[in-house]
Write an enzyme that holds these catalytic residues in place. Structure first.
Site, PDB file in Angstrom:
ATOM      1  N   LYS A 111       0.827  -1.212   0.000  1.00  0.00           N
ATOM      2  CA  LYS A 111       0.000   0.000   0.000  1.00  0.00           C
ATOM      3  C   LYS A 111       0.866   1.270   0.000  1.00  0.00           C
ATOM      4  O   LYS A 111       0.429   2.325  -0.425  1.00  0.00           O
ATOM      5  CB  LYS A 111      -0.969  -0.020   1.171  1.00  0.00           C
ATOM      6  CG  LYS A 111      -1.847  -1.275   1.134  1.00  0.00           C
ATOM      7  CD  LYS A 111      -3.270  -1.039   1.383  1.00  0.00           C
ATOM      8  CE  LYS A 111      -4.158  -2.243   1.082  1.00  0.00           C
ATOM      9  NZ  LYS A 111      -3.599  -3.588   1.180  1.00  0.00           N
TER      10      LYS A 111
HETATM   11  C1  LIG Z   1      -4.194  -4.734   0.517  1.00  0.00           C
HETATM   12  C2  LIG Z   1      -3.358  -5.959   0.369  1.00  0.00           C
HETATM   13  C3  LIG Z   1      -3.654  -6.969  -0.586  1.00  0.00           C
HETATM   14  C4  LIG Z   1      -4.876  -6.901  -1.465  1.00  0.00           C
HETATM   15  O1  LIG Z   1      -4.762  -5.918  -2.460  1.00  0.00           O
HETATM   16  P1  LIG Z   1      -6.079  -5.380  -3.194  1.00  0.00           P
HETATM   17  O2  LIG Z   1      -5.613  -4.249  -4.019  1.00  0.00           O
HETATM   18  O3  LIG Z   1      -7.031  -4.962  -2.103  1.00  0.00           O
HETATM   19  O4  LIG Z   1      -6.617  -6.511  -4.004  1.00  0.00           O
HETATM   20  C5  LIG Z   1      -2.793  -8.053  -0.690  1.00  0.00           C
HETATM   21  N1  LIG Z   1      -1.718  -8.184   0.120  1.00  0.00           N
HETATM   22  C6  LIG Z   1      -1.405  -7.247   1.050  1.00  0.00           C
HETATM   23  C7  LIG Z   1      -0.217  -7.470   1.911  1.00  0.00           C
HETATM   24  C8  LIG Z   1      -2.202  -6.106   1.204  1.00  0.00           C
HETATM   25  O5  LIG Z   1      -1.876  -5.199   2.142  1.00  0.00           O
END
Ligand SMILES: *Cc1c(COP(=O)(O)O)cnc(C)c1O
Length: 494
Positions: A111
């Site tokens: 993120k």
């Molecule tokens: C948010 C997240 C995901 C999922 O990603 P999306 O864009 O919501 O599909 C997968 N792995 C981690 C570690 C995340 O923080």
């Protein structure tokens, strides 16, 4: 000029900067680009570009009302030494796949890739649109997003950020990450309820007109750092484009050769970015959507029916524990032939009945996708076998993708070069990762496990982890759910 309109058709077209300020469209839909342009550079040129230059090439395609200077300033402010590697998103070859490590930022999860630039895109957007109000970001978090948003917005002029988290509903490491956050404009509040209570409380404040006018009178306005914001989506297209250039530069693929991409998926934002990477001209064959036991997306790709009416399961890959994948709405819109009426009708079904089913014609639009899921045992097995074969250690989310990819190859014998999105550092989920390798290793408290993992993986502790161990606790406010608005008013001096 690329404009943005709602997937549900109820509002007028807006510029990129206006869409970033708005987040969600006024009719509850998601903003989508009215056209998707092609990259102005060849793959060969791309292969010689840095992460920042790739970011400029991609961002300038979509955020057309920003000037070059504005975009470059946002990119420079985001992708700097907050990342622990020059490459920003390194590609690691292991056991026949290429792991795209998206966890070298401030909170060691993917993120950061978007949340480190969103605050700059947002404050620039405010300036461009003549908004002088201070932007107040309100976020409810189950752990990861909150920290990434705090790190992204910390000390960004013109913003305040307030994060609510369930006091007894996040891991010890997640809580420590949040309550030690530095910055003159950051506020972290534990609530006595659960994540849903926090989320509902935040949504209520967003919809509270009296509160909004009180805010406006003091020169503030609410905004959200939510994953449906195109200011988060577009920066995620960058790393897939960059990864293609890297594969080409290192001679793993020929110019123009198609690649597959496997993504551990929750809210469908990350994999949707890969879909858009294909649209701008990155040669992509298949997108493989990997789910954990909450396999609502797998079922959707198998049957064409999306059905959230099912038990919610807590897994070792918590950031993928999701029953409503918000960003899927954008794909639905595109496979419906950019038809907002059809999209709105399907989404109404999701709201009223918790389910919808797409037509056979729409199903044809899913041909570029494959989907799979991994159980808890399979996820652990993926971590263990990759470690035993190569010594490379992956986190639980990445392991879901790794397992799903292996099974895909076994079933299809499709040996197309494949990038696997590696979405978190194994240190973020040290206990589950160590338990998967050898349960004996996981018998200590969360903080003691870091050293064990560093030894097992033969890597140095990431700076984000070392800092965590010595950081001072800066936030200790706890409130009841009902008191959330009062706390916000107090923080902002309303
Ligand atoms: C948010 C997240 C995901 C999922 O990603 P999306 O864009 O919501 O599909 C997968 N792995 C981690 C570690 C995340 O923080």
């Amino acid at each position: 000029m690329v404009m943005y309109k709602s997937t549900r058709g109820g509002s007028e077209e807006v510029t990129a900067s206006a869409a970033i300020l708005q987040g969600l469209a006024p009719d509850g839909g998601l903003y989508v680009p009215t056209s998707v342009p092609k990259l102005p550079v060849s793959m060969r040129e791309l292969s010689r570009m840095s992460y920042r230059d790739t970011a400029y090439a991609v961002l300038s395609l979509f955020l057309t009302d920003y000037t070059e200077d504005e975009l470059r300033a946002c990119i420079d402010a985001a992708y700097d030494d907050k990342f622990d590697t020059e490459e920003i998103a390194p590609l690691v070859q292991a056991d026949g796949a290429y792991y795209l490590e998206l966890f070298h930022g401030a909170t060691i999860a993917f993120k950061d890739m978007a949340l480190s630039i969103l605050p700059h895109l947002m404050t620039t957007a405010a300036k461009k649109n003549g908004i002088t109000d201070k932007i107040v970001i309100l976020t409810a978090t189950s752990g990861d997003t909150g920290k990434a948003a705090l790190a992204g917005f910390a000390d960004v002029p013109g913003t305040e950020i307030i994060v609510f988290y369930p006091k007894n509903g996040v891991s010890a490491v997640q809580e420590r990450q949040m309550v030690t956050q530095k910055g003159g404009n950051v506020h972290v509040v534990g609530i006595t309820g659960n994540f849903d209570d926090a989320q509902t409380g935040v949504k209520k404040m967003f919809g509270d007109d009296a509160m909004k006018s009180a805010l406006a009178a003091k020169g503030y306005r609410f905004s959200s750092a939510n994953s449906i914001n195109i200011g988060r989506l577009v920066p995620q297209i960058v790393y897939y484009t960059y990864a293609y250039g890297k594969l080409l530069a290192e001679g793993h693929i020929q110019d123009g050769e198609k690649i597959n991409i496997t993504v551990p998926t929750g809210n469908f934002g990350n994999i949707l970015a890969a879909y858009y990477a294909g649209k701008i001209g990155v040669p992509i064959a298949k997108l493989i959507c990997a789910s954990n036991t909450n396999k609502v997306l797998f079922d959707f790709f198998e049957t064409g029916e999306y059905d959230r009416n099912r038990e919610f399961v807590l897994t070792s890959s918590p950031s993928m524990d999701i029953l409503v994948s918000s960003n899927l709405e954008r794909l639905i819109y595109h496979i419906a032939g950019n038809d907002s009426k059809k999209t709105a009708a399907l989404m109404a079904g999701l709201t009223s009945k918790g389910r919808y089913e797409i037509t056979d014609e729409m199903k044809e639009g899913l041909a570029g996708f494959s989907a799979g899921y991994a159980t808890e045992e399979e996820t652990a097995e993926a971590i263990r076998t990759l470690y035993e074969r190569t010594g490379y250690v992956i986190d639980t989310h990445t392991a879901v993708a790794s397992y799903v990819y292996r099974r895909y190859v076994n079933h299809t014998h499709d040996f197309t070069r494949t990038v696997i999105a590696s979405t978190a550092s194994p240190f973020k989920f040290a206990r589950s990762v160590l338990a998967a390798i050898d349960p004996e290793l996981a018998k200590a408290d969360d903080f003691a496990l870091f050293d064990t993992l560093a030894k097992v993986a033969n890597v140095k502790l990431p700076p984000a982890v070392t800092e965590l161990l010595s950081a001072e606790i800066r936030h200790d406010t706890v409130c009841e759910t009902a008191a959330m608005p009062a706390v916000v008013k107090q923080i902002l001096g309303l």
